[in-house]
Design a protein around this motif. Structure first.
Motif, PDB file in Angstrom:
ATOM      1  N   HIS A 107      25.051  35.450  67.475  1.00  0.00           N
ATOM      2  CA  HIS A 107      26.725  34.271  66.795  1.00  0.00           C
ATOM      3  C   HIS A 107      27.080  35.445  67.326  1.00  0.00           C
ATOM      4  O   HIS A 107      27.521  33.955  68.269  1.00  0.00           O
ATOM      5  CB  HIS A 107      26.969  35.547  65.373  1.00  0.00           C
ATOM      6  CG  HIS A 107      26.092  34.132  64.602  1.00  0.00           C
ATOM      7  ND1 HIS A 107      26.748  33.102  64.168  1.00  0.00           N
ATOM      8  CD2 HIS A 107      25.148  34.649  63.374  1.00  0.00           C
ATOM      9  CE1 HIS A 107      25.940  32.906  63.367  1.00  0.00           C
ATOM     10  NE2 HIS A 107      25.385  33.166  62.469  1.00  0.00           N
ATOM     11  N   LEU A 108      26.950  36.418  68.676  1.00  0.00           N
ATOM     12  CA  LEU A 108      27.707  36.982  69.691  1.00  0.00           C
ATOM     13  C   LEU A 108      27.249  36.066  70.891  1.00  0.00           C
ATOM     14  O   LEU A 108      28.439  36.017  71.598  1.00  0.00           O
ATOM     15  CB  LEU A 108      27.451  38.913  69.452  1.00  0.00           C
ATOM     16  CG  LEU A 108      28.411  39.190  71.282  1.00  0.00           C
ATOM     17  CD1 LEU A 108      29.870  39.388  70.258  1.00  0.00           C
ATOM     18  CD2 LEU A 108      27.513  40.739  71.162  1.00  0.00           C
ATOM     19  N   ALA A 109      26.535  35.849  71.241  1.00  0.00           N
ATOM     20  CA  ALA A 109      26.075  35.199  72.025  1.00  0.00           C
ATOM     21  C   ALA A 109      26.708  33.346  72.199  1.00  0.00           C
ATOM     22  O   ALA A 109      27.646  33.514  73.497  1.00  0.00           O
ATOM     23  CB  ALA A 109      24.611  34.527  72.562  1.00  0.00           C
ATOM     24  N   LEU A 110      26.819  33.496  70.573  1.00  0.00           N
ATOM     25  CA  LEU A 110      27.317  31.504  70.970  1.00  0.00           C
ATOM     26  C   LEU A 110      29.259  31.833  71.429  1.00  0.00           C
ATOM     27  O   LEU A 110      29.381  30.853  72.233  1.00  0.00           O
ATOM     28  CB  LEU A 110      26.785  31.039  69.510  1.00  0.00           C
ATOM     29  CG  LEU A 110      25.343  30.609  69.813  1.00  0.00           C
ATOM     30  CD1 LEU A 110      25.722  29.831  67.887  1.00  0.00           C
ATOM     31  CD2 LEU A 110      25.078  29.663  70.327  1.00  0.00           C
ATOM     32  N   ASN A 111      29.249  32.736  70.147  1.00  0.00           N
ATOM     33  CA  ASN A 111      30.384  32.789  71.015  1.00  0.00           C
ATOM     34  C   ASN A 111      31.173  33.514  72.232  1.00  0.00           C
ATOM     35  O   ASN A 111      32.165  32.589  73.063  1.00  0.00           O
ATOM     36  CB  ASN A 111      31.555  33.926  69.869  1.00  0.00           C
ATOM     37  CG  ASN A 111      31.334  33.807  68.455  1.00  0.00           C
ATOM     38  OD1 ASN A 111      31.908  32.068  68.278  1.00  0.00           O
ATOM     39  ND2 ASN A 111      31.433  34.754  67.868  1.00  0.00           N
ATOM     40  N   ARG A 112      30.684  34.087  73.088  1.00  0.00           N
ATOM     41  CA  ARG A 112      30.817  34.033  74.691  1.00  0.00           C
ATOM     42  C   ARG A 112      30.769  32.529  75.023  1.00  0.00           C
ATOM     43  O   ARG A 112      31.172  32.487  76.396  1.00  0.00           O
ATOM     44  CB  ARG A 112      29.794  35.140  75.404  1.00  0.00           C
ATOM     45  CG  ARG A 112      30.231  36.541  74.604  1.00  0.00           C
ATOM     46  CD  ARG A 112      29.467  38.143  75.466  1.00  0.00           C
ATOM     47  NE  ARG A 112      29.752  39.043  75.106  1.00  0.00           N
ATOM     48  CZ  ARG A 112      28.767  39.926  75.085  1.00  0.00           C
ATOM     49  NH1 ARG A 112      27.966  39.821  75.598  1.00  0.00           N
ATOM     50  NH2 ARG A 112      29.178  41.545  74.246  1.00  0.00           N
TER      51      ARG A 112
END
Length: 127
Positions: free
Chosen positions: A34-39
């Motif tokens: 999720h963090l990677a998708l947000n970035r």
């Protein structure tokens, strides 16, 4: 077709190994995803709003066929400069002819006379 089969086998191997992952590691992997998708979403927004000073290099790399566009612009600029240069030379040649005609003893109206042109083109000499 071959690539699809290969991708399917990889997916099956990853799904099979999914059962062996402990729940704590699974939660950390999900949070990292999720963090990677947000970035990734934020980087796309920044890239779209980039200016020449901040993100200009990335913007030019993302534009398809940027080198071809720059080559065409350079070609058109060169053609315009060439046309401009030749027009300046043409005007200067006309100025020289006009100056010679005005400085000559013969009046400019004589060049409009058809008899004068026939006299100039007459090859027979009376000498």
């Amino acid at each position: 077709m071959k690539e699809e089969r290969y991708a399917q086998r990889i997916r099956q191997a990853l799904n099979h190994g999914l059962k062996d992952i402990p729940p704590a590691a699974s939660r950390r992997l999900e949070a990292a995803r999720h963090l990677a998708l947000n970035r990734q979403k934020q980087e796309v927004a920044v890239l779209a709003l980039g200016t020449v000073g901040q993100q200009g290099g990335k913007v030019w790399r993302e534009i398809p066929h940027a080198r071809q566009i720059l080559a065409i612009v350079a070609l058109l600029l060169g053609m315009w400069i060439s046309f401009y240069w030749h027009s300046i030379q043409y005007v200067s040649e006309i100025e020289e002819v006009d100056s010679a005609l005005l400085a000559d003893d013969l009046p400019p109206e004589a060049f409009l006379d058809e008899d004068f042109f026939s006299w100039l083109t007459d090859d027979s000499s009376d000498d």
